[in-house]
Scaffold this motif. Structure first.
Motif, PDB file in Angstrom:
ATOM      1  N   GLN A  99      64.172  78.454   8.535  1.00 26.91           N
ATOM      2  CA  GLN A  99      63.452  78.762   9.775  1.00 26.91           C
ATOM      3  C   GLN A  99      61.945  78.506   9.652  1.00 26.91           C
ATOM      4  OE1 GLN A  99      64.271  82.620  11.496  1.00 26.91           O
ATOM      5  NE2 GLN A  99      66.481  82.413  11.197  1.00 26.91           N
ATOM      6  N   LEU A 100      61.468  78.204   8.459  1.00 20.96           N
ATOM      7  CA  LEU A 100      60.028  78.030   8.232  1.00 20.96           C
ATOM      8  C   LEU A 100      59.562  76.663   8.699  1.00 20.96           C
ATOM      9  CD1 LEU A 100      59.752  79.669   4.704  1.00 20.96           C
ATOM     10  CD2 LEU A 100      59.539  80.749   6.941  1.00 20.96           C
ATOM     11  N   PRO A 101      58.321  76.539   9.136  1.00 25.17           N
ATOM     12  CA  PRO A 101      57.275  77.549   9.211  1.00 25.17           C
ATOM     13  C   PRO A 101      57.513  78.510  10.379  1.00 25.17           C
ATOM     14  CG  PRO A 101      56.467  75.500  10.110  1.00 25.17           C
ATOM     15  CD  PRO A 101      57.859  75.233   9.602  1.00 25.17           C
ATOM     16  N   LEU A 102      57.007  79.704  10.198  1.00 30.49           N
ATOM     17  CA  LEU A 102      57.251  80.761  11.172  1.00 30.49           C
ATOM     18  C   LEU A 102      56.053  81.703  11.193  1.00 30.49           C
ATOM     19  CD1 LEU A 102      59.534  82.030  12.961  1.00 30.49           C
ATOM     20  CD2 LEU A 102      60.259  83.265  10.920  1.00 30.49           C
ATOM     21  N   THR A 103      55.553  82.001  12.383  1.00 27.08           N
ATOM     22  CA  THR A 103      54.458  82.961  12.524  1.00 27.08           C
ATOM     23  C   THR A 103      54.978  84.131  13.336  1.00 27.08           C
ATOM     24  OG1 THR A 103      52.807  81.198  12.439  1.00 27.08           O
ATOM     25  CG2 THR A 103      52.097  83.317  13.341  1.00 27.08           C
ATOM     26  N   LEU A 104      54.802  85.325  12.791  1.00 28.17           N
ATOM     27  CA  LEU A 104      55.324  86.538  13.430  1.00 28.17           C
ATOM     28  C   LEU A 104      54.235  87.584  13.598  1.00 28.17           C
ATOM     29  CD1 LEU A 104      58.582  86.926  11.301  1.00 28.17           C
ATOM     30  CD2 LEU A 104      58.447  86.120  13.666  1.00 28.17           C
ATOM     31  N   ASN A 105      54.241  88.256  14.734  1.00 31.03           N
ATOM     32  CA  ASN A 105      53.416  89.443  14.919  1.00 31.03           C
ATOM     33  C   ASN A 105      54.244  90.594  14.384  1.00 31.03           C
ATOM     34  OD1 ASN A 105      51.208  88.198  16.228  1.00 31.03           O
ATOM     35  ND2 ASN A 105      52.401  88.086  18.105  1.00 31.03           N
ATOM     36  N   MET A 106      53.781  91.195  13.300  1.00 32.51           N
ATOM     37  CA  MET A 106      54.561  92.228  12.623  1.00 32.51           C
ATOM     38  C   MET A 106      53.917  93.594  12.822  1.00 32.51           C
ATOM     39  SD  MET A 106      55.869  90.196   9.218  1.00 32.51           S
ATOM     40  CE  MET A 106      57.310  91.251   9.011  1.00 32.51           C
ATOM     41  N   ALA A 107      54.703  94.507  13.353  1.00 33.92           N
ATOM     42  CA  ALA A 107      54.243  95.872  13.608  1.00 33.92           C
ATOM     43  C   ALA A 107      54.347  96.702  12.334  1.00 33.92           C
ATOM     44  CB  ALA A 107      55.082  96.497  14.718  1.00 33.92           C
ATOM     45  N   ASP A 108      53.493  97.710  12.243  1.00 33.28           N
ATOM     46  CA  ASP A 108      53.525  98.622  11.101  1.00 33.28           C
ATOM     47  C   ASP A 108      54.538  99.733  11.367  1.00 33.28           C
ATOM     48  OD1 ASP A 108      51.927  99.270   8.528  1.00 33.28           O
ATOM     49  OD2 ASP A 108      52.163 101.205   9.524  1.00 33.28           O
ATOM     50  N   LEU A 109      55.199 100.160  10.309  1.00 34.71           N
ATOM     51  CA  LEU A 109      56.146 101.259  10.413  1.00 34.71           C
ATOM     52  C   LEU A 109      55.977 102.162   9.199  1.00 34.71           C
ATOM     53  CD1 LEU A 109      58.542 102.534  11.972  1.00 34.71           C
ATOM     54  CD2 LEU A 109      60.060 101.146  10.562  1.00 34.71           C
ATOM     55  N   ASN A 110      55.787 103.441   9.437  1.00 39.42           N
ATOM     56  CA  ASN A 110      55.712 104.478   8.398  1.00 39.42           C
ATOM     57  C   ASN A 110      54.562 104.298   7.408  1.00 39.42           C
ATOM     58  OD1 ASN A 110      58.056 105.683   9.457  1.00 39.42           O
ATOM     59  ND2 ASN A 110      59.335 104.317   8.234  1.00 39.42           N
ATOM     60  N   GLU A 168      49.149  92.303  -5.715  1.00 42.03           N
ATOM     61  CA  GLU A 168      47.808  92.893  -5.803  1.00 42.03           C
ATOM     62  C   GLU A 168      47.026  92.546  -4.530  1.00 42.03           C
ATOM     63  OE1 GLU A 168      44.908  95.206  -7.345  1.00 42.03           O
ATOM     64  OE2 GLU A 168      46.799  94.779  -8.354  1.00 42.03           O
ATOM     65  N   GLY A 169      46.535  93.540  -3.831  1.00 44.77           N
ATOM     66  CA  GLY A 169      45.773  93.337  -2.607  1.00 44.77           C
ATOM     67  C   GLY A 169      46.621  93.197  -1.351  1.00 44.77           C
ATOM     68  N   LEU A 170      47.942  93.269  -1.491  1.00 50.57           N
ATOM     69  CA  LEU A 170      48.822  93.123  -0.332  1.00 50.57           C
ATOM     70  C   LEU A 170      48.614  94.255   0.673  1.00 50.57           C
ATOM     71  CD1 LEU A 170      51.130  91.566   1.053  1.00 50.57           C
ATOM     72  CD2 LEU A 170      52.739  92.963  -0.265  1.00 50.57           C
ATOM     73  N   ALA A 171      48.551  95.492   0.197  1.00 48.31           N
ATOM     74  CA  ALA A 171      48.376  96.639   1.105  1.00 48.31           C
ATOM     75  C   ALA A 171      47.063  96.529   1.876  1.00 48.31           C
ATOM     76  CB  ALA A 171      48.432  97.946   0.320  1.00 48.31           C
ATOM     77  N   GLN A 172      46.003  96.082   1.206  1.00 50.81           N
ATOM     78  CA  GLN A 172      44.709  95.947   1.877  1.00 50.81           C
ATOM     79  C   GLN A 172      44.746  94.815   2.912  1.00 50.81           C
ATOM     80  OE1 GLN A 172      45.085  96.096  -1.477  1.00 50.81           O
ATOM     81  NE2 GLN A 172      44.300  98.156  -1.811  1.00 50.81           N
ATOM     82  N   ALA A 173      45.422  93.714   2.582  1.00 49.68           N
ATOM     83  CA  ALA A 173      45.496  92.587   3.515  1.00 49.68           C
ATOM     84  C   ALA A 173      46.304  92.946   4.761  1.00 49.68           C
ATOM     85  CB  ALA A 173      46.115  91.376   2.817  1.00 49.68           C
ATOM     86  N   LEU A 174      47.383  93.694   4.580  1.00 50.17           N
ATOM     87  CA  LEU A 174      48.242  94.050   5.712  1.00 50.17           C
ATOM     88  C   LEU A 174      47.695  95.215   6.519  1.00 50.17           C
ATOM     89  CD1 LEU A 174      51.762  93.662   4.063  1.00 50.17           C
ATOM     90  CD2 LEU A 174      50.642  92.096   5.662  1.00 50.17           C
ATOM     91  N   GLY A 175      47.060  96.169   5.840  1.00 53.92           N
ATOM     92  CA  GLY A 175      46.532  97.339   6.532  1.00 53.92           C
ATOM     93  C   GLY A 175      47.630  98.145   7.209  1.00 53.92           C
ATOM     94  N   GLN A 176      47.227  99.154   7.965  1.00 48.93           N
ATOM     95  CA  GLN A 176      48.200  99.991   8.666  1.00 48.93           C
ATOM     96  C   GLN A 176      48.125  99.751  10.170  1.00 48.93           C
ATOM     97  OE1 GLN A 176      47.794 104.069   7.396  1.00 48.93           O
ATOM     98  NE2 GLN A 176      48.750 103.636   5.438  1.00 48.93           N
ATOM     99  N   ARG A 177      48.133  98.490  10.526  1.00 48.23           N
ATOM    100  CA  ARG A 177      48.086  98.083  11.919  1.00 48.23           C
ATOM    101  C   ARG A 177      49.032  96.900  12.103  1.00 48.23           C
ATOM    102  NH1 ARG A 177      44.916  95.666   8.734  1.00 48.23           N
ATOM    103  NH2 ARG A 177      44.041  93.607   9.015  1.00 48.23           N
ATOM    104  N   SER A 178      49.240  96.491  13.323  1.00 45.22           N
ATOM    105  CA  SER A 178      50.024  95.274  13.568  1.00 45.22           C
ATOM    106  C   SER A 178      49.213  94.085  13.046  1.00 45.22           C
ATOM    107  CB  SER A 178      50.296  95.107  15.065  1.00 45.22           C
ATOM    108  OG  SER A 178      51.144  96.126  15.512  1.00 45.22           O
ATOM    109  N   VAL A 179      49.922  93.106  12.544  1.00 42.41           N
ATOM    110  CA  VAL A 179      49.243  91.969  11.934  1.00 42.41           C
ATOM    111  C   VAL A 179      50.054  90.701  12.175  1.00 42.41           C
ATOM    112  CG1 VAL A 179      50.301  92.295   9.669  1.00 42.41           C
ATOM    113  CG2 VAL A 179      48.062  91.215   9.831  1.00 42.41           C
TER     114      VAL A 179
END
Length: 186
Positions: A99-110, A168-179
């Motif tokens: 299915q790639l390439p694929l761009t998704l708006n991903m919501a945060d959960l929990n 490393e740095g994944l949590a900071q890049a994704l944050g706790q918001r939709s991305v």
């Protein structure tokens, strides 16, 4: 204990002669315990799956197409950060890569994962991992892509698609918001 004393003990009623031959009775019980463990050990060995022959392995590998190094690697881009992902070698991961390439708006959960619906359902091979690790790329159900950015224990079942090689740095890049996340082969 000699064979003749063992025969003598076997021919006698053990409870009636227990006081007269306490050592022989203990040795006989020990012998029975060892014999029982040997029987159980043999039963456990019998339940082990057979080791496949090299020819069987070769046939299985020929029938199930494997991902080569280029196919097993994909990329996830979040803003300016790019993360390499190694895909697992099964049908769901191959279908996702198709299915790639694929761009998704991903919501945060929990506060520990991003999720989005895929345009097409994937084959499912779900299992309960017990522990999710930050960097896991999973499929929930047949069409919900999930990127985990924190580790935690879970009772839910997922199909493993792959894993971020260096989270490393994944949590900071994704944050706790939709991305918005871009997945690509290159």
């Amino acid at each position: 204990m000699t064979l003749s004393s063992l025969r003598a003990c076997i021919g006698q009623r053990p409870f009636a002669n227990k006081i007269q031959h306490p050592r022989a009775w203990c040795e006989l019980r020990g012998f029975g315990l060892i014999l029982g463990l040997l029987v159980l050990g043999g039963a456990c060995d019998a339940e082990q799956p057979p080791v496949p022959s090299p020819r069987t392995l070769a046939v299985a590998q020929a029938v199930a197409p494997a991902l080569n190094l280029e196919e097993s690697r994909m990329w996830m881009t979040v803003g300016e950060r790019r993360f390499a992902i190694t895909l697992t070698n099964h049908a769901a991961a191959r279908a996702f890569a198709a299915q790639l390439p694929l761009t998704l708006n991903m919501a945060d959960l929990n506060g520990n994962e991003k999720h989005a619906e895929l345009p097409q359902a994937l084959p499912v091979s779900a299992s309960r991992p017990g522990t999710i690790h930050h960097g896991d790329l999973m499929l929930y159900g047949s069409s919900t892509l999930v990127v985990f950015y924190l580790s935690f224990d879970t009772s839910y079942a997922y199909t493993r698609l792959g894993r971020v090689d260096d989270p490393e740095g994944l949590a900071q890049a994704l944050g706790q918001r939709s991305v918005r996340i871009h997945f690509s082969k290159k």
